[in-house]
Design a protein around this motif. Structure first.
Motif: not given
Length: 184
Positions: A149-162, A172-180
């Motif tokens: 997710l960081k490589a895709l440009g998301y901030k740590q604070s946004d990642i922590n929320k999901v 792979e499924k985690q990434i898809k779920e997180a992006l949703r």
């Protein structure tokens, strides 16, 4: 480079301790030297500061303290001698919370931290720090997800929320779920 030293505290002064390790006394600057007791055994996590005219050791009781210190000294205009009092007078949670909420007044209460430096700390560190409230999600299960997710440009604070809402086991499924979740 030193990672840590284990030994008995030989001397406690106002801004440093001396720890005896196999007959060698290491002078280590710490945020709160009086939290160490003379004659007691400690493991102290170290940061070695090397400059043309100085070699110093800075020590911390926990890895989290050391990690926050390393982030603070990356801030433009904030060196080791200014970062140490921040850790001495503030809790790790309080400092991280102040940065995330852009609480300039909280940061200005620390010695030698004015409005300009406080704003620089927020600018440089907001979204880059992880508090213990979110460290339980920083397990091996999520490390690949977080890096992706960081490589895709998301901030740590946004990642922590999901992260608390991720239910999948496969990366792979985690990434898809997180992006949703991030796109909502």
């Amino acid at each position: 480079m030193y990672s840590y030293v284990t030994g008995k505290i030989d001397l406690v002064e106002s801004n440093y301790v001396v720890i005896d390790n196999n007959g060698i006394g290491y002078q280590i600057y710490t945020p709160n030297p009086y939290s160490f007791a003379e004659g007691e055994q400690y493991k102290v996590y170290l940061y070695q500061y090397v400059r043309e005219d100085e070699i110093s050791l800075y020590g911390f009781k926990t890895k989290e303290e050391k990690s926050l210190f390393l982030k603070l000294i990356e801030v433009k205009g904030l060196g080791c001698k200014m970062a140490l009092p921040i850790l001495a007078t503030g809790s790790i949670e309080g400092i991280i919370d102040a940065i995330e909420r852009e609480n300039v007044l909280y940061l200005k209460k620390f010695p030698k931290i004015g409005d300009k430096v406080a704003r620089q700390i927020i600018l440089d560190l907001k979204g880059k720090l992880v508090s213990s409230n979110t460290t339980n999600f920083q397990s091996k299960d999520y490390s690949e997800l977080i890096e992706a997710l960081k490589a895709l440009g998301y901030k740590q604070s946004d990642i922590n929320k999901v992260l608390p809402n991720i239910t999948e086991e496969d990366v792979e499924k985690q990434i898809k779920e997180a992006l949703r979740l991030l796109l909502k």
